[in-house]
Design an enzyme around this catalytic site. Structure first.
Site, PDB file in Angstrom:
ATOM      1  N   LYS A 265      59.007   1.419 -50.034  1.00  0.00           N
ATOM      2  CA  LYS A 265      59.868   1.336 -48.852  1.00  0.00           C
ATOM      3  C   LYS A 265      61.330   1.284 -49.277  1.00  0.00           C
ATOM      4  O   LYS A 265      61.640   0.742 -50.341  1.00  0.00           O
ATOM      5  CB  LYS A 265      59.566   0.032 -48.080  1.00  0.00           C
ATOM      6  CG  LYS A 265      58.255   0.018 -47.329  1.00  0.00           C
ATOM      7  CD  LYS A 265      58.077  -1.322 -46.607  1.00  0.00           C
ATOM      8  CE  LYS A 265      56.733  -1.408 -45.903  1.00  0.00           C
ATOM      9  NZ  LYS A 265      56.593  -0.469 -44.773  1.00  0.00           N
ATOM     10  N   ARG A 339      45.464  -0.027 -42.974  1.00  0.00           N
ATOM     11  CA  ARG A 339      44.213   0.581 -42.484  1.00  0.00           C
ATOM     12  C   ARG A 339      43.160   0.640 -43.568  1.00  0.00           C
ATOM     13  O   ARG A 339      41.971   0.637 -43.287  1.00  0.00           O
ATOM     14  CB  ARG A 339      44.542   1.968 -41.888  1.00  0.00           C
ATOM     15  CG  ARG A 339      45.135   2.925 -42.868  1.00  0.00           C
ATOM     16  CD  ARG A 339      45.840   4.103 -42.189  1.00  0.00           C
ATOM     17  NE  ARG A 339      47.163   3.740 -41.661  1.00  0.00           N
ATOM     18  CZ  ARG A 339      47.963   4.594 -41.027  1.00  0.00           C
ATOM     19  NH1 ARG A 339      47.601   5.847 -40.830  1.00  0.00           N
ATOM     20  NH2 ARG A 339      49.142   4.177 -40.589  1.00  0.00           N
TER      21      ARG A 339
HETATM   22  N1  BES Z   1      53.377  -2.954 -42.639  1.00  0.00           N
HETATM   23  C1  BES Z   1      53.814  -1.649 -42.285  1.00  0.00           C
HETATM   24  C2  BES Z   1      54.148  -1.493 -40.793  1.00  0.00           C
HETATM   25  C3  BES Z   1      55.310  -2.302 -40.260  1.00  0.00           C
HETATM   26  C4  BES Z   1      56.523  -1.676 -40.022  1.00  0.00           C
HETATM   27  C5  BES Z   1      55.156  -3.625 -39.894  1.00  0.00           C
HETATM   28  C6  BES Z   1      57.582  -2.411 -39.484  1.00  0.00           C
HETATM   29  C7  BES Z   1      56.201  -4.353 -39.376  1.00  0.00           C
HETATM   30  C8  BES Z   1      57.411  -3.744 -39.149  1.00  0.00           C
HETATM   31  C9  BES Z   1      52.738  -0.619 -42.629  1.00  0.00           C
HETATM   32  O1  BES Z   1      51.939  -0.915 -43.720  1.00  0.00           O
HETATM   33  C10 BES Z   1      53.445   0.672 -42.932  1.00  0.00           C
HETATM   34  O2  BES Z   1      54.206   0.672 -43.850  1.00  0.00           O
HETATM   35  N2  BES Z   1      53.180   1.699 -42.128  1.00  0.00           N
HETATM   36  C11 BES Z   1      53.808   2.949 -42.316  1.00  0.00           C
HETATM   37  C12 BES Z   1      52.756   4.022 -42.127  1.00  0.00           C
HETATM   38  C13 BES Z   1      53.238   5.397 -42.465  1.00  0.00           C
HETATM   39  C14 BES Z   1      53.397   5.531 -43.969  1.00  0.00           C
HETATM   40  C15 BES Z   1      52.240   6.392 -41.950  1.00  0.00           C
HETATM   41  C16 BES Z   1      54.906   3.113 -41.258  1.00  0.00           C
HETATM   42  O3  BES Z   1      54.686   2.729 -40.111  1.00  0.00           O
HETATM   43  O4  BES Z   1      55.983   3.574 -41.607  1.00  0.00           O
HETATM   44 ZN    ZN Z   2      52.780  -0.285 -45.555  1.00  0.00          ZN
END
Ligand code: BES
Ligand code: ZN
Ligand code: ZN
Length: 486
Positions: A265, A339
């Site tokens: 990230k 997931r």
């Molecule tokens: N934990 C994150 C989602 C999240 C985002 C939680 C903001 C709280 C606040 C999750 O694991 C994630 O990173 N999801 C990605 C998925 C994408 C790579 C398809 C996302 O939502 O960007």
């Molecule tokens: Zn994630």
């Protein structure tokens, strides 16, 4: 905070702070009407006026709070007013406050008592464990509140007791989420489950890495393999020996920290990712509520816990993982890790032949874009269960909003080489995530709740929330499970 209900007249009982929550367009008691310019307080929602009556009534201070109109009144209006009351008491450093209502509220007295107690208790929440020094103001804590009733004191008391229990569950969930990730790796989350189990008489099992390998928990292992903090799989059971009652499985995402892994990230998106175990925390908090209220149910809490880190041992994009179910997943992006651990958690839930599987996770950034902080995203395979959760959302003030889970969305996560891939691209990101999860629940009624937008508030908009964890899910699930127990 200690909360009691008494039958009395708010303005005749001595008190350092008496709070009167008022419906709009309802005249004030005569003693107070003389103390304020009529136009200065109408009772509109969130209005506040602090009066110093100087002996005209028994309380030293009187705080008028507006509830808005009777037509728009919900239990959440009371929850918010009660939280504002506690916050004012905290600011004025008043040890005990008393709270009364002005106007005819078209809500059941037990619900009024519950909402007031939740607001009073949650308005006092602070997370101070990591401060080495506390100022006098930070040290001060409101000790108690009295709800002063003109009628229905018994029903109000019954509701207030339930509300206090729910607020303690919310507080417990907040504490778990706010605890920094260096102090709450998966093993520590497992220990917290064991401690809670001993405290409440739950049957708790925590599988360690060796047991996960032996058991074939390929999803949790893959996501956790990049971290020196090894993953765990936590199962907490309440009401194990009960027969003839419904079994409800609650599955919570337990990423104690989500860096994104190799699909790392950006720095700004990585802060607050200690909150990626908010689904797990909601399951912990709810089990505490269920156990303390002794609900006549069989509830199983399931938490796959891992830390998602980039390293030479981390799982990678292009890897193919065999999950607990035997189904294979092609990894496209290691940041879509929730997931993958949930695949194992949901498959495991099937062994209980549950009447419902309800899963909570901070799953997608896309749900933050769609709904912001004001609704939980809901998708599911059982409309009956979804409707029931919608009603619990209205009752608890933790509202849900449903998105579709049509077969077309399942097409979007088909893989060329494995049973599915772990992302479906940017469009409908929250729904394709849910479509992925639906592959692991068999035919059991299933609802997924995406709490990514609601679990953590850097700038909260409700007086019962403070910056940081909200404890979302505990109030919703408590309302839901109480509806099964009725
Ligand atoms: N934990 C994150 C989602 C999240 C985002 C939680 C903001 C709280 C606040 C999750 O694991 C994630 O990173 N999801 C990605 C998925 C994408 C790579 C398809 C996302 O939502 O960007
Ligand atoms: Zn994630
Ligand atoms: Zn995550």
């Amino acid at each position: 905070m200690e909360i009691v209900v008494t039958s009395a007249d708010l303005l005749r009982e001595p008190s350092d702070l008496a709070v009167l929550a008022c419906l709009e367009h309802t005249p004030l008691p005569a003693e107070l009407a003389t103390l304020i310019e009529g136009a200065d307080f109408s009772g509109k929602a969130r209005q506040q006026r602090l009066l110093y009556p100087r002996g005209m009534v028994a309380p030293k201070r009187v705080l008028l709070l507006g509830l808005g109109t009777a037509e728009k009144l919900t239990a959440d209006s009371l929850r918010q007013a009660a939280a504002t009351a506690t916050r004012q008491a905290q600011e004025l450093q008043v040890d005990r406050l008393s709270v009364g209502l002005n106007g005819d509220l078209a809500l059941a007295p037990t619900l009024i008592g519950q909402a007031l107690a939740e607001g009073l208790a949650l308005g006092a929440y602070r997370f101070q464990r990591y401060r080495s020094e506390l100022s006098a103001e930070q040290k001060f804590a409101v000790a108690g509140a009295t709800i002063v009733a003109t009628a229905n004191a018994e029903a109000l008391q019954a509701g207030a007791t339930i509300g206090q229990t729910i607020a303690r569950g919310v507080t417990y969930a907040r504490d778990l989420v706010n605890t920094p990730p260096n102090d709450l790796p998966p093993a520590a989350l497992g220990e917290a489950a064991i401690a809670m189990g001993q405290r409440l008489g739950l049957t708790v099992t925590v599988l360690d890495k060796a047991q996960l390998i032996a058991g074939g928990f390929g999803g949790v292992l893959a996501v956790g393999q990049g971290s020196a903090n090894e993953p765990r799989f936590i199962v907490m059971e309440y009401g194990t020996a009960r027969e003839g009652t419904a079994t409800i499985c609650l599955v919570g995402k337990g990423l104690t920290f989500d860096s994104g892994g190799l699909s790392i990230k950006p720095a700004d998106a990585m802060t607050t990712m200690k909150s990626d175990m908010s689904g797990a925390a909601a399951v912990f908090g709810t089990l505490q509520v269920v156990a303390e209220l002794q609900l006549p149910l069989h509830v199983v809490g399931i938490v796959p816990a891992a830390e998602n880190m980039p390293s030479s041992t981390a799982f990678r994009p292009d890897d193919v993982i065999t999950t607990l179910s035997g189904k294979t997943v092609e990894v496209i992006n290691t940041d879509a890790e929730g997931r993958i651990v949930l695949a194992d958690g949901l498959h495991y839930a099937q062994r209980y032949r549950p009447a419902a599987i309800i899963e909570l996770s901070t799953l997608t950034g896309a749900i933050v874009i769609a709904l912001g902080a004001h609704a939980i995203g809901m998708m599911g395979t059982s409309q009956e269960l979804a409707d029931r959760i919608s009603r619990a959302g209205e009752a608890s003030g933790e509202r849900v909003w449903q998105l579709p889970l049509w077969d077309e969305y399942r097409e979007m996560i088909k893989s060329e080489i494995a049973d599915m891939k772990n992302i479906g691209g940017r469009p409908a990101g929250s729904i394709t995530a849910a479509a992925f999860l639906a592959n692991f629940v068999g035919d059991y009624p299933f609802v997924h709740l995406d709490i990514a937008g609601t679990a953590f508030a850097e700038k909260p908009t409700k007086p019962y929330d403070t910056p940081g964890a909200t404890g979302v899910g505990v109030r919703l699930l408590s309302a839901l499970l109480r509806s099964y127990a009725e």
